[in-house]
Design an enzyme around this catalytic site. Structure first.
Site, short mmCIF file in Angstrom:
data_model
loop_
_atom_site.label_atom_id
_atom_site.label_comp_id
_atom_site.label_asym_id
_atom_site.label_seq_id
_atom_site.Cartn_x
_atom_site.Cartn_y
_atom_site.Cartn_z
N ASP A 9 5.76 -7.17 -35.25
CA ASP A 9 4.48 -5.71 -35.81
C ASP A 9 3.51 -7.31 -37.01
O ASP A 9 4.43 -8.15 -37.35
CB ASP A 9 4.59 -4.86 -36.60
CG ASP A 9 4.06 -4.90 -37.50
OD1 ASP A 9 2.93 -4.06 -36.87
OD2 ASP A 9 4.67 -4.13 -38.75
N ASP A 11 1.19 -6.18 -39.94
CA ASP A 11 0.97 -5.59 -41.69
C ASP A 11 2.55 -4.93 -41.43
O ASP A 11 3.14 -4.51 -41.31
CB ASP A 11 0.73 -4.56 -41.48
CG ASP A 11 -1.29 -5.36 -41.02
OD1 ASP A 11 -1.28 -6.29 -41.73
OD2 ASP A 11 -2.13 -4.69 -40.18
N GLU A 54 -9.27 4.77 -39.05
CA GLU A 54 -8.57 6.06 -38.59
C GLU A 54 -8.87 6.43 -39.66
O GLU A 54 -8.17 7.60 -40.12
CB GLU A 54 -7.63 5.82 -37.54
CG GLU A 54 -8.18 5.42 -35.85
CD GLU A 54 -8.33 4.38 -35.52
OE1 GLU A 54 -8.01 3.79 -36.76
OE2 GLU A 54 -8.46 4.06 -34.41
N THR A 121 -1.53 -2.79 -35.25
CA THR A 121 -2.57 -2.50 -34.37
C THR A 121 -3.78 -2.39 -35.51
O THR A 121 -4.72 -1.78 -35.90
CB THR A 121 -1.85 -0.41 -35.13
OG1 THR A 121 -1.50 -0.77 -37.10
CG2 THR A 121 -1.20 0.05 -34.72
C1 XBP Z 1 -0.38 -1.08 -40.50
C2 XBP Z 1 -2.43 -1.02 -40.04
C3 XBP Z 1 -3.22 -1.32 -40.02
C4 XBP Z 1 -3.78 -2.07 -41.19
C5 XBP Z 1 -5.79 -1.85 -41.66
O1 XBP Z 1 0.07 -0.60 -39.16
O2 XBP Z 1 -1.54 0.79 -40.01
O3 XBP Z 1 -4.38 -0.24 -39.67
O4 XBP Z 1 -3.15 -0.99 -42.79
O5 XBP Z 1 -6.10 -3.04 -40.18
P1 XBP Z 1 1.41 -1.83 -37.86
P2 XBP Z 1 -6.87 -3.08 -39.88
O6 XBP Z 1 1.31 -2.96 -38.98
O7 XBP Z 1 1.76 -0.35 -37.78
O8 XBP Z 1 0.56 -2.67 -36.85
O9 XBP Z 1 -8.71 -2.07 -41.28
O10 XBP Z 1 -7.61 -3.84 -39.38
O11 XBP Z 1 -7.42 -1.53 -39.05
MG MG Z 2 3.40 -2.62 -40.00
#
Ligand code: XBP
Ligand code: MG
Length: 241
Positions: A9, A11, A54, A121
């Site tokens: 992953d 983020d 979202e 994501t």
């Molecule tokens: C992380 C997220 C990402 C970021 C925002 O989820 O939800 O949506 O917060 O990025 P994970 P965007 O680490 O589970 O992938 O604004 O580009 O959607």
């Molecule tokens: Mg994450």
């Protein structure tokens, strides 16, 4: 069974990016003359919704002035594009370092011949910006598959982005290990049939990580892992001893 691939992953796992995301959302709201400002506490709850667009929709939908779904989505696309520009600018300039142990883990996996992949994501431009601001754009070439919001429309906790990564790698889930920071990530990886290792952070500490093999503070603790995943990662851990 020995490990063929690690699927990361982004983020919260490769880097503590969520503060940069939160600030970029708030700046985009301010630039659009919206009064919304997400506090750390509020953002922790909002993170239950994966994906920035979202997340804005989930927030706006419960406000009294929420427009209809179509008008709202048009506005969200504009807001999110502004947020992405602000976020990528900050991250590309090196404001967000990789988390402890991440670079060493990536390098030792490569040395041990373990394939690397990404399943996130977030938007692809955000992944590119993070590498440009840390290991350099060339390190994107270390990953045999980079699956993002553009790859899979249904976001975590849906398994789609992990299934896409497995399909691109041509590997069964039993030969791969996911590395995640959040409950949504654990649910997505497990639903794709993967074992998952958690590196929690300030935003995800205390979440329910049931189903994970182990929960670590960060990736510097790999040598102290229980078995599995220690046996799965054996060759890679040996390479760093
Ligand atoms: C992380 C997220 C990402 C970021 C925002 O989820 O939800 O949506 O917060 O990025 P994970 P965007 O680490 O589970 O992938 O604004 O580009 O959607
Ligand atoms: Mg994450």
């Amino acid at each position: 069974m020995p490990l063929d691939a690690l699927i990361f992953d982004v983020d919260g796992t490769l880097a503590d990016t969520e503060e940069a995301h939160r600030r970029a959302f708030n700046l985009a709201f301010a630039q659009a003359d919206l009064p919304w400002r997400w506090s750390v506490e509020e953002y922790r709850v909002l993170l239950d919704v994966a994906g920035g667009k979202e997340r804005i929709r989930a927030y706006w939908s419960q406000l009294p002035d929420a427009p209809g779904p179509e008008a709202m989505w048009d506005r969200i696309l504009t807001l999110h594009a502004a947020k992405t520009a602000l976020y990528t600018e900050a991250v590309r300039s090196g404001q967000v370092p990789l988390r402890p142990g991440v670079e060493a883990t990536l390098r030792s996996a490569r040395d041990a011949g373990i394939t690397l992949a990404i399943a996130t994501t977030t938007s692809r431009v955000n992944v590119d910006a993070l590498f440009e601001g840390t290991l350099g754009a060339g390190a994107l070439g270390w990953f045999s598959a980079i699956c993002t919001a553009e790859t899979a429309a249904k976001k975590k906790p849906a398994p789609d982005v992990y299934l896409a990564a497995l399909a691109q790698l041509g590997l069964p889930p039993a030969r791969c290990l996911a590395v995640e920071d959040s409950r949504n990530g654990v649910l997505a990886a497990r639903a794709a049939g993967l074992e998952v290792l958690v590196t929690e952070n300030a935003y995800t500490r205390g979440q329910d990580f049931s189903g994970a093999l182990a929960v670590l503070d960060d990736l510097t603790g790999l040598h102290a892992l229980p078995d599995p995943p220690a046996s799965m990662m054996g060759p890679m851990l040996d390479a760093t001893r």
